[in-house]
Write an enzyme that holds these catalytic residues in place. Structure first.
Site, PDB file in Angstrom:
ATOM      1  N   ASP A   1      37.485  48.553  33.807  1.00  0.00           N
ATOM      2  CA  ASP A   1      37.900  47.219  34.253  1.00  0.00           C
ATOM      3  C   ASP A   1      38.225  46.272  33.106  1.00  0.00           C
ATOM      4  O   ASP A   1      38.018  45.063  33.196  1.00  0.00           O
ATOM      5  CB  ASP A   1      36.815  46.584  35.150  1.00  0.00           C
ATOM      6  CG  ASP A   1      36.516  47.431  36.363  1.00  0.00           C
ATOM      7  OD1 ASP A   1      37.450  48.074  36.869  1.00  0.00           O
ATOM      8  OD2 ASP A   1      35.354  47.469  36.798  1.00  0.00           O
TER       9      ASP A   1
ATOM     10  N   LYS B   1      43.317  47.401  31.929  1.00  0.00           N
ATOM     11  CA  LYS B   1      44.290  48.449  31.592  1.00  0.00           C
ATOM     12  C   LYS B   1      45.557  48.328  32.433  1.00  0.00           C
ATOM     13  O   LYS B   1      46.658  48.547  31.944  1.00  0.00           O
ATOM     14  CB  LYS B   1      43.667  49.843  31.826  1.00  0.00           C
ATOM     15  CG  LYS B   1      42.451  50.120  30.975  1.00  0.00           C
ATOM     16  CD  LYS B   1      41.788  51.433  31.350  1.00  0.00           C
ATOM     17  CE  LYS B   1      41.155  51.432  32.723  1.00  0.00           C
ATOM     18  NZ  LYS B   1      39.980  50.550  32.860  1.00  0.00           N
TER      19      LYS B   1
ATOM     20  N   GLN C   1      39.033  54.235  34.084  1.00  0.00           N
ATOM     21  CA  GLN C   1      37.637  54.076  33.622  1.00  0.00           C
ATOM     22  C   GLN C   1      37.632  53.633  32.151  1.00  0.00           C
ATOM     23  O   GLN C   1      38.569  52.987  31.720  1.00  0.00           O
ATOM     24  CB  GLN C   1      36.830  55.367  33.811  1.00  0.00           C
ATOM     25  CG  GLN C   1      36.513  55.695  35.263  1.00  0.00           C
ATOM     26  CD  GLN C   1      37.669  56.320  36.016  1.00  0.00           C
ATOM     27  OE1 GLN C   1      38.220  57.321  35.600  1.00  0.00           O
ATOM     28  NE2 GLN C   1      38.049  55.751  37.142  1.00  0.00           N
TER      29      GLN C   1
HETATM   30  P1  GDP Z   1      41.470  47.794  34.926  1.00  0.00           P
HETATM   31  O1  GDP Z   1      40.684  48.637  35.861  1.00  0.00           O
HETATM   32  O2  GDP Z   1      41.152  48.072  33.487  1.00  0.00           O
HETATM   33  O3  GDP Z   1      42.936  47.816  35.186  1.00  0.00           O
HETATM   34  O4  GDP Z   1      40.975  46.289  35.193  1.00  0.00           O
HETATM   35  P2  GDP Z   1      40.717  45.604  36.649  1.00  0.00           P
HETATM   36  O5  GDP Z   1      42.018  45.291  37.257  1.00  0.00           O
HETATM   37  O6  GDP Z   1      39.746  46.390  37.440  1.00  0.00           O
HETATM   38  O7  GDP Z   1      39.919  44.298  36.205  1.00  0.00           O
HETATM   39  C1  GDP Z   1      40.461  43.377  35.323  1.00  0.00           C
HETATM   40  C2  GDP Z   1      40.488  42.000  36.024  1.00  0.00           C
HETATM   41  O8  GDP Z   1      40.734  40.997  35.054  1.00  0.00           O
HETATM   42  C3  GDP Z   1      41.613  41.869  37.025  1.00  0.00           C
HETATM   43  O9  GDP Z   1      41.180  41.047  38.065  1.00  0.00           O
HETATM   44  C4  GDP Z   1      42.729  41.203  36.234  1.00  0.00           C
HETATM   45  O10 GDP Z   1      43.609  40.435  37.040  1.00  0.00           O
HETATM   46  C5  GDP Z   1      41.938  40.300  35.338  1.00  0.00           C
HETATM   47  N1  GDP Z   1      42.523  40.030  34.016  1.00  0.00           N
HETATM   48  C6  GDP Z   1      43.216  40.864  33.188  1.00  0.00           C
HETATM   49  N2  GDP Z   1      43.495  40.247  32.020  1.00  0.00           N
HETATM   50  C7  GDP Z   1      42.970  39.000  32.107  1.00  0.00           C
HETATM   51  C8  GDP Z   1      42.910  37.885  31.196  1.00  0.00           C
HETATM   52  O11 GDP Z   1      43.379  37.934  30.071  1.00  0.00           O
HETATM   53  N3  GDP Z   1      42.254  36.763  31.648  1.00  0.00           N
HETATM   54  C9  GDP Z   1      41.700  36.690  32.896  1.00  0.00           C
HETATM   55  N4  GDP Z   1      41.083  35.560  33.239  1.00  0.00           N
HETATM   56  N5  GDP Z   1      41.737  37.713  33.760  1.00  0.00           N
HETATM   57  C10 GDP Z   1      42.360  38.847  33.367  1.00  0.00           C
HETATM   58  P1  IMO Z   2      38.863  51.454  36.299  1.00  0.00           P
HETATM   59  O1  IMO Z   2      39.950  52.477  36.061  1.00  0.00           O
HETATM   60  C1  IMO Z   2      34.605  50.536  36.308  1.00  0.00           C
HETATM   61  C2  IMO Z   2      31.861  53.788  37.390  1.00  0.00           C
HETATM   62  C3  IMO Z   2      31.065  53.639  38.662  1.00  0.00           C
HETATM   63  C4  IMO Z   2      29.795  54.394  38.289  1.00  0.00           C
HETATM   64  C5  IMO Z   2      30.336  55.548  37.443  1.00  0.00           C
HETATM   65  C6  IMO Z   2      30.509  56.861  38.196  1.00  0.00           C
HETATM   66  O2  IMO Z   2      39.196  50.462  37.340  1.00  0.00           O
HETATM   67  O3  IMO Z   2      38.430  50.848  35.008  1.00  0.00           O
HETATM   68  P2  IMO Z   2      32.353  57.683  39.940  1.00  0.00           P
HETATM   69  O4  IMO Z   2      32.741  57.145  41.279  1.00  0.00           O
HETATM   70  O5  IMO Z   2      33.469  57.721  38.962  1.00  0.00           O
HETATM   71  O6  IMO Z   2      31.620  59.001  40.035  1.00  0.00           O
HETATM   72  O7  IMO Z   2      31.239  56.624  39.391  1.00  0.00           O
HETATM   73  O8  IMO Z   2      31.587  55.110  36.943  1.00  0.00           O
HETATM   74  N1  IMO Z   2      33.334  53.662  37.528  1.00  0.00           N
HETATM   75  C7  IMO Z   2      34.031  52.595  37.126  1.00  0.00           C
HETATM   76  N2  IMO Z   2      33.624  51.402  36.625  1.00  0.00           N
HETATM   77  N3  IMO Z   2      35.925  50.788  36.432  1.00  0.00           N
HETATM   78  C8  IMO Z   2      36.356  51.981  36.907  1.00  0.00           C
HETATM   79  O9  IMO Z   2      37.649  52.325  36.924  1.00  0.00           O
HETATM   80  C9  IMO Z   2      35.385  52.921  37.316  1.00  0.00           C
HETATM   81  N4  IMO Z   2      35.457  54.166  37.847  1.00  0.00           N
HETATM   82  C10 IMO Z   2      34.192  54.602  37.952  1.00  0.00           C
HETATM   83  O10 IMO Z   2      30.819  52.298  38.959  1.00  0.00           O
HETATM   84  O11 IMO Z   2      29.001  53.601  37.461  1.00  0.00           O
HETATM   85 MG    MG Z   3      39.354  48.449  37.464  1.00  0.00          MG
END
Ligand code: GDP
Ligand code: IMO
Ligand code: MG
Length: 431
Positions: free
Chosen positions: A10, A13, A220
């Protein structure tokens, strides 16, 4: 060019992939499944992708789901349909014939496994990821190509379920586990997905051979890596850059750049050690200001200070060439800012390198470098010079301590809310 998560997932990416995809010819996901949730906010509209690569918002862009991904075909169909309904062109989607399928029994076994662990649960996303990768390794997996032949599909489902009979006994009455129903349902998915099934490795080779750019989108993060993360509190695939080769079918020499994505602080969903976690008001403030709620499961994310011991470990494991720091805006108004530079163990030992022993990781105390914070809304900053001096100093300190240049900083969730840092002009999107 490989995009990897440098922390616990999260990190943003999806946003960075979307940004760089404009210049890429192919975007390919190489591991993970719908445990991932990648958010893109474009012109105020929010998109959340679980399986489809984050380049799909460019019409016709080739977006491949590589052999290393585990696919829940129901979820993928739903994602395709959802995009179509929003008027997004999905004609560029390609699905590896060799990717493994998440089956209904994988999802049930994931949940059952967690319930059995009770307090010791991993906190998985319960999407069937672990059991699906386990079947792949046991050579009991069912692949995308198996959806094209009913006889083979049925046989393989029977073979995969047979050794699980005892574990699946509590779910005996679940209609989804009925062989006939499951085969029918998966054949239907197969018909819908057939137009997208392709040899995605060859597609990457062809692009690379003509000098085109291939963007490998990780899911991840490094600290969730099955081999190198905080085992057993990890996912069941390898989110590190080396896995891009295996999960897409290219060689290490095909990779020129590895961009690690980290937040300006740290978060983790699910259980497991997190040395810099803040279980206080500040942690709550980061969660609230950063909107730190899981994209896939809606669980609140644990929040803490940026951990440079873990980040340096991620730099080396991925052989990162550049770092992106997202969510810098969230730190505004916090003074002082802290960066964890080493761990200290109760017995006095000091760790500047990430310890390999699980019990040590669980019990270390972080030691911090303090830096002055910055004030005000930085969401409108678009260049390095626009950022307050303290924010720039914070980024420089991270570069200095990791030995990797920070090339991009996120100042808000919107696609354009970024500041390019230093001399990275050639990689900037054309628009
Ligand atoms: P990913 O799984 O790595 O693609 O990340 P996620 O989408 O799960 O979580 C990142 C969150 O942060 C999302 O809600 C994005 O919209 C938000 N986000 C990404 N870059 C920024 C930033 O520079 N500032 C803020 N405030 N939010 C951001
Ligand atoms: P993105 O791509 C954050 C975490 C789960 C748990 C562990 C194992 O959005 O960054 P799983 O279901 O994979 O067997 O769970 O990994 N987890 C993540 N945490 N972002 C993710 O993906 C995750 N994918 C799995 O919360 O701790
Ligand atoms: Mg994510």
């Amino acid at each position: 060019m490989v995009i990897v998560g440098a922390q616990w997932g999260d990190e943003g990416k999806g946003k960075v992939t979307d940004l760089l995809a404009e210049r890429a010819d192919v975007v390919i996901r190489f591991q993970g499944g719908n445990n991932a949730g990648h958010t893109i906010i474009r012109d105020g509209e929010t998109f959340k992708f679980h399986l489809i690569p984050s380049g799909i918002l460019y019409p016709g862009k080739i977006c491949a789901i590589g052999n290393g991904v585990v696919i829940d075909p129901g979820v993928l169909n739903g994602e395709i349909e959802g995009l179509r309904q929003r008027g997004i062109d999905v004609s560029g989607l390609r699905i590896s014939a060799n990717a493994h399928l998440i089956m209904p029994y994988h999802v049930l076994l994931d949940t059952a496994g967690e319930l059995k662990l009770g307090k010791l649960e991993i906190g998985t996303t319960r999407r069937g990821i672990g059991p699906c990768y386990a079947d792949k390794a046991a050579r009991l997996g069912i692949r995308v190509q198996d959806l094209l032949d009913e006889k083979i599909l049925r046989k393989k489902i029977m073979a995969a379920m047979e050794p699980k009979a005892q574990m699946l006994r509590p779910f005996a009455k679940d209609p989804m586990l009925d062989l006939h129903t499951m085969t029918e349902a998966y054949m239907t998915y197969g018909h819908r997905l057939e137009p997208y099934i392709a040899d995605t490795a060859r597609l990457c080779w062809d692009a690379l051979d003509r000098g085109a750019t291939v963007l490998f989108e990780g899911a991840q993060g490094t600290m969730l890596d099955l081999d190198h993360g905080t085992y057993p509190f990890v996912t069941s695939s390898n989110p590190v850059s080396g896995a891009a080769c295996i999960g897409a079918g290219v060689g290490p020499a095909d990779i020129d750049e590895v961009w690690g994505i980290a937040k300006a602080y740290a978060t983790r969903v699910g259980a497991g050690p997190f040395p810099t976690e803040l279980e206080d008001e500040l942690g709550e403030r980061l969660r609230e200001r950063g909107g730190e709620v899981g994209t896939t499961t809606g669980r609140p994310r644990r929040c803490g200070w940026l951990d440079l011991v873990a980040l340096r470990y991620a730099v080396r494991l991925n052989r990162m060439t550049s770092l992106v720091l997202t969510k810098l805006d969230v730190l505004s108004g916090i003074n002082p800012l802290r960066l964890c530079v080493r761990y200290r163990h109760a017995e006095g030992a000091v760790f500047t390198e990430f310890p390999y022993h699980q019990s040590i990781i669980h019990s270390v105390e972080p030691e911090y470098l303090e830096l002055p914070g910055f004030e005000g809304d930085i969401g409108g900053c678009r260049s390095e010079q626009d950022l307050p001096r303290e924010a720039r100093d914070y980024l420089s300190a991270i570069s200095d301590h990791t030995g990797v240049p920070v090339v991009l900083a996120g100042v808000g969730p919107g696609r354009d809310q970024v500041c390019w840092i230093g001399e990275t002009g050639a990689l900037r999107p054309a628009a």
